[in-house]
Design a protein around this motif. Sequence first.
Motif, PDB file in Angstrom:
ATOM      1  N   GLY A  14       0.863  -1.183   0.000  1.00 40.79           N
ATOM      2  CA  GLY A  14       0.000   0.000   0.000  1.00 40.79           C
ATOM      3  C   GLY A  14       0.894   1.226   0.000  1.00 40.79           C
ATOM      4  O   GLY A  14       1.498   1.566   1.019  1.00 40.79           O
ATOM      5  N   GLY A  16       0.242   4.511  -0.526  1.00 35.31           N
ATOM      6  CA  GLY A  16      -0.432   5.818  -0.452  1.00 35.31           C
ATOM      7  C   GLY A  16       0.526   6.803   0.205  1.00 35.31           C
ATOM      8  O   GLY A  16       1.744   6.613   0.200  1.00 35.31           O
ATOM      9  N   ARG A  17      -0.023   7.860   0.815  1.00 28.48           N
ATOM     10  CA  ARG A  17       0.861   8.875   1.429  1.00 28.48           C
ATOM     11  C   ARG A  17       1.691   8.268   2.554  1.00 28.48           C
ATOM     12  O   ARG A  17       2.894   8.474   2.632  1.00 28.48           O
ATOM     13  CB  ARG A  17       0.024  10.041   1.979  1.00 28.48           C
ATOM     14  CG  ARG A  17      -0.566  10.903   0.878  1.00 28.48           C
ATOM     15  CD  ARG A  17      -1.669  11.772   1.410  1.00 28.48           C
ATOM     16  NE  ARG A  17      -2.743  10.945   1.971  1.00 28.48           N
ATOM     17  CZ  ARG A  17      -3.847  11.397   2.518  1.00 28.48           C
ATOM     18  NH1 ARG A  17      -4.035  12.700   2.627  1.00 28.48           N
ATOM     19  NH2 ARG A  17      -4.783  10.590   2.973  1.00 28.48           N
ATOM     20  N   PHE A  18       1.034   7.485   3.407  1.00 33.54           N
ATOM     21  CA  PHE A  18       1.747   6.911   4.550  1.00 33.54           C
ATOM     22  C   PHE A  18       2.767   5.868   4.088  1.00 33.54           C
ATOM     23  O   PHE A  18       3.948   5.920   4.431  1.00 33.54           O
ATOM     24  CB  PHE A  18       0.731   6.291   5.524  1.00 33.54           C
ATOM     25  CG  PHE A  18       1.367   5.602   6.690  1.00 33.54           C
ATOM     26  CD1 PHE A  18       1.770   6.325   7.799  1.00 33.54           C
ATOM     27  CD2 PHE A  18       1.574   4.221   6.679  1.00 33.54           C
ATOM     28  CE1 PHE A  18       2.378   5.690   8.871  1.00 33.54           C
ATOM     29  CE2 PHE A  18       2.171   3.587   7.749  1.00 33.54           C
ATOM     30  CZ  PHE A  18       2.570   4.319   8.854  1.00 33.54           C
ATOM     31  N   ASP A  37       1.885  -2.275  -4.545  1.00 33.70           N
ATOM     32  CA  ASP A  37       0.577  -1.604  -4.645  1.00 33.70           C
ATOM     33  C   ASP A  37      -0.141  -2.220  -5.841  1.00 33.70           C
ATOM     34  O   ASP A  37       0.499  -2.687  -6.783  1.00 33.70           O
ATOM     35  CB  ASP A  37       0.755  -0.091  -4.843  1.00 33.70           C
ATOM     36  CG  ASP A  37      -0.489   0.688  -4.430  1.00 33.70           C
ATOM     37  OD1 ASP A  37      -0.442   1.366  -3.381  1.00 33.70           O
ATOM     38  OD2 ASP A  37      -1.512   0.594  -5.142  1.00 33.70           O
ATOM     39  N   ARG A  38      -1.479  -2.185  -5.780  1.00 35.83           N
ATOM     40  CA  ARG A  38      -2.192  -2.758  -6.933  1.00 35.83           C
ATOM     41  C   ARG A  38      -2.293  -1.753  -8.061  1.00 35.83           C
ATOM     42  O   ARG A  38      -2.645  -2.099  -9.183  1.00 35.83           O
ATOM     43  CB  ARG A  38      -3.569  -3.263  -6.510  1.00 35.83           C
ATOM     44  CG  ARG A  38      -4.499  -2.180  -6.079  1.00 35.83           C
ATOM     45  CD  ARG A  38      -5.848  -2.743  -5.740  1.00 35.83           C
ATOM     46  NE  ARG A  38      -6.663  -1.712  -5.132  1.00 35.83           N
ATOM     47  CZ  ARG A  38      -7.803  -1.920  -4.536  1.00 35.83           C
ATOM     48  NH1 ARG A  38      -8.295  -3.139  -4.431  1.00 35.83           N
ATOM     49  NH2 ARG A  38      -8.483  -0.930  -4.013  1.00 35.83           N
ATOM     50  N   ILE A  42       1.180   4.109  -9.480  1.00 37.51           N
ATOM     51  CA  ILE A  42       1.883   4.412  -8.211  1.00 37.51           C
ATOM     52  C   ILE A  42       3.187   3.621  -8.150  1.00 37.51           C
ATOM     53  O   ILE A  42       4.245   4.142  -7.805  1.00 37.51           O
ATOM     54  CB  ILE A  42       0.975   4.079  -7.007  1.00 37.51           C
ATOM     55  CG1 ILE A  42      -0.181   5.068  -6.957  1.00 37.51           C
ATOM     56  CG2 ILE A  42       1.767   4.104  -5.700  1.00 37.51           C
ATOM     57  CD1 ILE A  42      -1.158   4.841  -5.836  1.00 37.51           C
ATOM     58  N   LEU A  56       0.607  -5.664  -7.572  1.00 41.65           N
ATOM     59  CA  LEU A  56      -0.211  -6.879  -7.377  1.00 41.65           C
ATOM     60  C   LEU A  56      -1.299  -6.579  -6.362  1.00 41.65           C
ATOM     61  O   LEU A  56      -1.228  -5.591  -5.622  1.00 41.65           O
ATOM     62  CB  LEU A  56       0.651  -8.067  -6.934  1.00 41.65           C
ATOM     63  CG  LEU A  56       1.517  -7.969  -5.677  1.00 41.65           C
ATOM     64  CD1 LEU A  56       0.729  -8.142  -4.399  1.00 41.65           C
ATOM     65  CD2 LEU A  56       2.594  -9.045  -5.728  1.00 41.65           C
ATOM     66  N   ASP A  57      -2.286  -7.480  -6.328  1.00 43.33           N
ATOM     67  CA  ASP A  57      -3.355  -7.372  -5.333  1.00 43.33           C
ATOM     68  C   ASP A  57      -2.903  -8.181  -4.110  1.00 43.33           C
ATOM     69  O   ASP A  57      -2.773  -9.406  -4.185  1.00 43.33           O
ATOM     70  CB  ASP A  57      -4.655  -7.930  -5.916  1.00 43.33           C
ATOM     71  CG  ASP A  57      -5.801  -7.833  -4.917  1.00 43.33           C
ATOM     72  OD1 ASP A  57      -5.542  -7.590  -3.719  1.00 43.33           O
ATOM     73  OD2 ASP A  57      -6.956  -8.000  -5.341  1.00 43.33           O
ATOM     74  N   SER A  58      -2.684  -7.485  -3.013  1.00 44.05           N
ATOM     75  CA  SER A  58      -2.080  -8.147  -1.850  1.00 44.05           C
ATOM     76  C   SER A  58      -3.046  -9.073  -1.107  1.00 44.05           C
ATOM     77  O   SER A  58      -2.633  -9.766  -0.182  1.00 44.05           O
ATOM     78  CB  SER A  58      -1.516  -7.094  -0.896  1.00 44.05           C
ATOM     79  OG  SER A  58      -2.557  -6.236  -0.474  1.00 44.05           O
ATOM     80  N   GLY A  80      -5.316   1.917   4.237  1.00 46.61           N
ATOM     81  CA  GLY A  80      -6.157   2.530   5.263  1.00 46.61           C
ATOM     82  C   GLY A  80      -7.633   2.474   4.959  1.00 46.61           C
ATOM     83  O   GLY A  80      -8.425   1.933   5.725  1.00 46.61           O
ATOM     84  N   SER A  81      -8.031   2.994   3.802  1.00 50.90           N
ATOM     85  CA  SER A  81      -9.473   3.187   3.603  1.00 50.90           C
ATOM     86  C   SER A  81     -10.215   1.900   3.235  1.00 50.90           C
ATOM     87  O   SER A  81     -11.417   1.811   3.463  1.00 50.90           O
ATOM     88  CB  SER A  81      -9.728   4.286   2.573  1.00 50.90           C
ATOM     89  OG  SER A  81      -8.909   4.103   1.456  1.00 50.90           O
ATOM     90  N   LYS A 104      -1.535  -0.703   9.546  1.00 51.12           N
ATOM     91  CA  LYS A 104      -2.100   0.617   9.800  1.00 51.12           C
ATOM     92  C   LYS A 104      -3.607   0.449   9.980  1.00 51.12           C
ATOM     93  O   LYS A 104      -4.238  -0.308   9.235  1.00 51.12           O
ATOM     94  CB  LYS A 104      -1.793   1.500   8.595  1.00 51.12           C
ATOM     95  CG  LYS A 104      -2.511   2.814   8.573  1.00 51.12           C
ATOM     96  CD  LYS A 104      -2.147   3.585   7.318  1.00 51.12           C
ATOM     97  CE  LYS A 104      -3.164   4.655   7.070  1.00 51.12           C
ATOM     98  NZ  LYS A 104      -2.821   5.558   5.992  1.00 51.12           N
TER      99      LYS A 104
HETATM  100  P1  ATP Z   1      -2.883   7.285   2.728  1.00 48.94           P
HETATM  101  O1  ATP Z   1      -1.645   6.645   3.288  1.00 48.94           O
HETATM  102  O2  ATP Z   1      -2.630   8.032   1.459  1.00 48.94           O
HETATM  103  O3  ATP Z   1      -3.653   8.067   3.760  1.00 48.94           O
HETATM  104  P2  ATP Z   1      -5.087   5.467   2.887  1.00 48.94           P
HETATM  105  O4  ATP Z   1      -4.874   5.134   4.313  1.00 48.94           O
HETATM  106  O5  ATP Z   1      -6.286   6.284   2.538  1.00 48.94           O
HETATM  107  O6  ATP Z   1      -3.792   6.089   2.251  1.00 48.94           O
HETATM  108  P3  ATP Z   1      -5.690   3.712   0.776  1.00 48.94           P
HETATM  109  O7  ATP Z   1      -5.694   4.869  -0.164  1.00 48.94           O
HETATM  110  O8  ATP Z   1      -6.931   2.948   0.960  1.00 48.94           O
HETATM  111  O9  ATP Z   1      -5.133   4.082   2.187  1.00 48.94           O
HETATM  112  O10 ATP Z   1      -4.581   2.683   0.319  1.00 48.94           O
HETATM  113  C1  ATP Z   1      -3.244   3.016   0.242  1.00 48.94           C
HETATM  114  C2  ATP Z   1      -2.670   2.335  -0.976  1.00 48.94           C
HETATM  115  O11 ATP Z   1      -2.933   0.941  -0.878  1.00 48.94           O
HETATM  116  C3  ATP Z   1      -3.268   2.821  -2.292  1.00 48.94           C
HETATM  117  O12 ATP Z   1      -2.217   3.262  -3.126  1.00 48.94           O
HETATM  118  C4  ATP Z   1      -3.974   1.601  -2.850  1.00 48.94           C
HETATM  119  O13 ATP Z   1      -3.821   1.501  -4.269  1.00 48.94           O
HETATM  120  C5  ATP Z   1      -3.268   0.447  -2.163  1.00 48.94           C
HETATM  121  N1  ATP Z   1      -4.107  -0.731  -2.033  1.00 48.94           N
HETATM  122  C6  ATP Z   1      -5.388  -0.779  -1.585  1.00 48.94           C
HETATM  123  N2  ATP Z   1      -5.840  -2.050  -1.626  1.00 48.94           N
HETATM  124  C7  ATP Z   1      -4.832  -2.808  -2.117  1.00 48.94           C
HETATM  125  C8  ATP Z   1      -4.675  -4.203  -2.416  1.00 48.94           C
HETATM  126  N3  ATP Z   1      -5.650  -5.077  -2.214  1.00 48.94           N
HETATM  127  N4  ATP Z   1      -3.478  -4.624  -2.901  1.00 48.94           N
HETATM  128  C9  ATP Z   1      -2.459  -3.752  -3.095  1.00 48.94           C
HETATM  129  N5  ATP Z   1      -2.554  -2.441  -2.853  1.00 48.94           N
HETATM  130  C10 ATP Z   1      -3.706  -1.967  -2.369  1.00 48.94           C
END
Ligand code: ATP
Length: 222
Positions: A14, A16-18, A37-38, A42, A56-58, A80-81, A104
Amino acid sequence: MPRLNGKPEFAVIGLGRFGSSLALTLAERGFSVLGIDRDRAIVQSLADRLTQTVALDSTDEHALRAVDIPSFDTVVIAIGSNFEANLLTTVAVKSLGVPHVICKATTDRQRTILLRVGADRVILPEHEAGCRLAQELAAPGMVDQIALGVEHSITELRVPPSFVGHTLRECDLRRRYGVTVLAVKRGEHLTVFPAPDFTFAQGDLLAVIGENQSVARIAELK
Ligand code: ATP
């Protein structure tokens, strides 16, 4: 993946920002980091700054096995989300035998569930950042803190103005506050276990160990 200088290897799932901040900081410090990341865009944007990146899809255990996830010392799941994806990834990574899995979460309930399915550590970054800021605003002398259980901590403090020009013996922190000074940082120079005749100077940073309440009293001194 070959080990760099025997250092632990990390995978961050994942980006994202974090997750990307975490992965990039570890890579800048010389650690081997696999970023997953999927989202291909990114993954591509970070490809030349991390040791390895994979799209990949984790939640797919086979895909995780194909990138040899079990060989990593620590895997951080920074999704996260989408809690379902976070949960399924945690179960998959733990069942592949990774010794240290950090997840997280965004709520206490998610935290409880992730711990129950085997996460070794769960962090709530926003909650933790809020607590740290509150602590900093309440006691501006406090720079950083590592909790040791519930009531004790190792804390980095700015030297209180009233200590400047006085020795450690004169300040008598152990008897007056029950707090021990572990080290004093002055510019780039670190004095570990300063002697009783060590004299504090303006700008010193103190690393102290003691009860949180006592440390807070020192941080509030003028
Ligand atoms: P941030 O750290 O930006 O606040 P966030 O907590 O909102 O992020 P998400 O945006 O839901 O979290 O996910 C973070 C990253 O994880 C995204 O780049 C998303 O593409 C990736 N991600 C989500 N689901 C999967 C998955 N099943 N496999 C791989 N990566 C994933």
